[in-house]
Scaffold this motif. Sequence first.
Motif, PDB file in Angstrom:
ATOM      1  N   ARG A   1       0.965  -1.223   0.010  1.00 41.22           N
ATOM      2  CA  ARG A   1       0.041   0.124  -0.241  1.00 41.22           C
ATOM      3  C   ARG A   1       0.921   1.257   0.236  1.00 41.22           C
ATOM      4  NH1 ARG A   1      -4.774   0.771   4.115  1.00 41.22           N
ATOM      5  NH2 ARG A   1      -5.215   2.865   3.867  1.00 41.22           N
TER       6      ARG A   1
ATOM      7  N   TRP B   1       1.403   4.258  -3.326  1.00 41.92           N
ATOM      8  CA  TRP B   1       1.631   5.507  -3.689  1.00 41.92           C
ATOM      9  C   TRP B   1       2.679   6.241  -3.394  1.00 41.92           C
ATOM     10  CZ3 TRP B   1      -2.568   6.182  -6.116  1.00 41.92           C
ATOM     11  CH2 TRP B   1      -3.896   5.347  -5.744  1.00 41.92           C
ATOM     12  N   HIS B   2       3.829   5.437  -3.068  1.00 41.61           N
ATOM     13  CA  HIS B   2       5.137   5.996  -3.287  1.00 41.61           C
ATOM     14  C   HIS B   2       6.119   5.179  -3.905  1.00 41.61           C
ATOM     15  CE1 HIS B   2       4.666   8.854   0.221  1.00 41.61           C
ATOM     16  NE2 HIS B   2       3.804   8.013   0.530  1.00 41.61           N
TER      17      HIS B   2
ATOM     18  N   TYR C   1       3.555  11.412   3.750  1.00 37.76           N
ATOM     19  CA  TYR C   1       3.423  10.926   5.052  1.00 37.76           C
ATOM     20  C   TYR C   1       3.138   9.249   4.504  1.00 37.76           C
ATOM     21  CZ  TYR C   1      -1.029  12.731   4.207  1.00 37.76           C
ATOM     22  OH  TYR C   1      -2.258  13.168   3.514  1.00 37.76           O
ATOM     23  N   TRP C   2       3.620   8.426   5.553  1.00 41.63           N
ATOM     24  CA  TRP C   2       3.165   6.978   5.305  1.00 41.63           C
ATOM     25  C   TRP C   2       3.157   6.539   6.795  1.00 41.63           C
ATOM     26  CZ3 TRP C   2       7.433   4.562   7.065  1.00 41.63           C
ATOM     27  CH2 TRP C   2       8.608   4.699   6.646  1.00 41.63           C
ATOM     28  N   VAL C   3       2.311   5.335   7.218  1.00 39.45           N
ATOM     29  CA  VAL C   3       2.218   4.908   8.316  1.00 39.45           C
ATOM     30  C   VAL C   3       2.472   3.271   8.099  1.00 39.45           C
ATOM     31  CG1 VAL C   3       0.663   4.140  10.112  1.00 39.45           C
ATOM     32  CG2 VAL C   3       1.217   6.556   9.381  1.00 39.45           C
TER      33      VAL C   3
ATOM     34  N   ARG D   1      -1.636   1.667  11.545  1.00 42.23           N
ATOM     35  CA  ARG D   1      -2.585   2.314  10.830  1.00 42.23           C
ATOM     36  C   ARG D   1      -3.836   2.102  11.761  1.00 42.23           C
ATOM     37  NH1 ARG D   1      -1.223  -0.014   5.255  1.00 42.23           N
ATOM     38  NH2 ARG D   1       0.685   0.849   4.788  1.00 42.23           N
ATOM     39  N   GLY D   2      -4.965   3.074  11.341  1.00 40.19           N
ATOM     40  CA  GLY D   2      -6.246   2.779  11.836  1.00 40.19           C
ATOM     41  C   GLY D   2      -6.665   3.693  13.151  1.00 40.19           C
ATOM     42  N   ALA D   3      -5.703   4.331  13.542  1.00 41.31           N
ATOM     43  CA  ALA D   3      -5.942   5.349  14.708  1.00 41.31           C
ATOM     44  C   ALA D   3      -5.745   6.534  14.428  1.00 41.31           C
ATOM     45  CB  ALA D   3      -5.012   4.856  15.625  1.00 41.31           C
ATOM     46  N   GLY D   4      -5.745   6.927  13.304  1.00 45.45           N
ATOM     47  CA  GLY D   4      -5.836   8.571  12.719  1.00 45.45           C
ATOM     48  C   GLY D   4      -4.136   9.047  13.265  1.00 45.45           C
ATOM     49  N   LEU D   5      -3.225   8.136  13.028  1.00 46.11           N
ATOM     50  CA  LEU D   5      -1.828   8.647  13.365  1.00 46.11           C
ATOM     51  C   LEU D   5      -1.084   9.889  12.546  1.00 46.11           C
ATOM     52  CD1 LEU D   5       0.812   8.454  15.083  1.00 46.11           C
ATOM     53  CD2 LEU D   5       1.429   6.582  13.812  1.00 46.11           C
ATOM     54  N   ALA D   6      -1.444   9.485  11.151  1.00 46.60           N
ATOM     55  CA  ALA D   6      -0.906  10.608  10.127  1.00 46.60           C
ATOM     56  C   ALA D   6      -1.574  12.210  10.482  1.00 46.60           C
ATOM     57  CB  ALA D   6      -0.993  10.014   9.091  1.00 46.60           C
TER      58      ALA D   6
ATOM     59  N   ASN E   1      -6.610   7.876  -3.809  1.00 48.37           N
ATOM     60  CA  ASN E   1      -6.154   7.473  -2.373  1.00 48.37           C
ATOM     61  C   ASN E   1      -7.009   8.199  -1.428  1.00 48.37           C
ATOM     62  OD1 ASN E   1      -4.739   7.043  -0.143  1.00 48.37           O
ATOM     63  ND2 ASN E   1      -2.602   7.832  -0.981  1.00 48.37           N
TER      64      ASN E   1
ATOM     65  N   ALA F   1      -7.811   7.310   1.650  1.00 50.24           N
ATOM     66  CA  ALA F   1      -7.226   7.678   3.034  1.00 50.24           C
ATOM     67  C   ALA F   1      -6.465   8.573   3.149  1.00 50.24           C
ATOM     68  CB  ALA F   1      -6.451   6.075   3.140  1.00 50.24           C
ATOM     69  N   SER F   2      -5.831   8.901   2.198  1.00 46.77           N
ATOM     70  CA  SER F   2      -4.938  10.166   2.302  1.00 46.77           C
ATOM     71  C   SER F   2      -5.709  11.666   2.109  1.00 46.77           C
ATOM     72  CB  SER F   2      -3.793  10.326   1.319  1.00 46.77           C
ATOM     73  OG  SER F   2      -2.866  11.490   1.333  1.00 46.77           O
TER      74      SER F   2
ATOM     75  N   ARG G   1      -8.661  11.860   3.523  1.00 46.29           N
ATOM     76  CA  ARG G   1      -9.271  11.864   4.748  1.00 46.29           C
ATOM     77  C   ARG G   1      -8.196  12.374   5.708  1.00 46.29           C
ATOM     78  NH1 ARG G   1     -13.120  13.522   6.074  1.00 46.29           N
ATOM     79  NH2 ARG G   1     -12.887  12.616   8.187  1.00 46.29           N
TER      80      ARG G   1
END
Length: 199
Positions: A49, A53-54, A111-113, A118-123, A151, A153-154, A156
């Motif tokens: 994933r 995107w990278h 950014y990437w996580v 993932r799934g905790a809004g870290l970015a 993309n 997720a990005s 959001r």
Amino acid sequence: MPVLFTAVLPKGTLNALRQPVLAIDDQLALRTWRAQDVPAVRAAFDCPRIQRWHPRRMDSDEEAWEWIAGWTRQWQDEIRTSWAITHNDRAVGQIGLRNIDLEQGAAELSYWVLPEARGAGLAARAVEPMTRWCFDAVGFHRLFLKHSTENMASCRVATTAGYVPEGTLRAAMLHVDGLHDAHVHSRLRTDEGNDDGSA
Ligand SMILES: CC(C)(COP(=O)(O)OP(=O)(O)OC[C@H]1O[C@@H](n2cnc3c(N)ncnc32)[C@H](O)[C@@H]1OP(=O)(O)O)[C@@H](O)C(=O)NCCC(=O)NCCS
């Protein structure tokens, strides 16, 4: 030929600063990359994933170490910067600036996580202290980011972090399956309500 305007930030602005540690909370922080982060960097570049995107591949620990070591020079050259997003000092993501343009006072976020974090809004949480530092300590006036329109997720992350959607660039990002349309989001220092951007 001389330009007819005064640069927003003079050359050397970034180089004069030390890359800071930026706290998110008691356990999460942004810090410079270290040799101990090689496995995390390898995991990121192996993650489908993130590769989506990278679009780069990393083939060895040596390449991961070169990637880590290269950030010092890129900071000095004022081209790009990167922080490890850490949980209890363990790297679980990356946030940084690309296309730094001191003259225009602008830079692009990246950014990437890692999947495990993932799934905790870290970015979006990591974007906040970096944005504050960019506006308050460096003096950038515009931060922006671009993501493929596929993309979501990005998208959001950007919206949650207060990066206002500006529009769509057509066929503007090259990925392994070809050119993608890209959304642009930005945050301005003056978005905070005062001319100097202070709260
Ligand atoms: C983008 C990325 C950094 C977000 O990681 P994160 O901070 O853990 O984000 P979360 O998983 O908590 O999700 C954040 C939001 O995106 C949404 N989301 C996550 N994955 C999604 C998907 N595949 N499709 C649509 N929405 C998605 C979540 O529901 C959440 O929405 P909310 O704000 O409404 O609650 C991570 O997915 C990643 O590393 N992706 C690959 C690299 C990348 O895309 N980088 C950005 C390039 S521009």
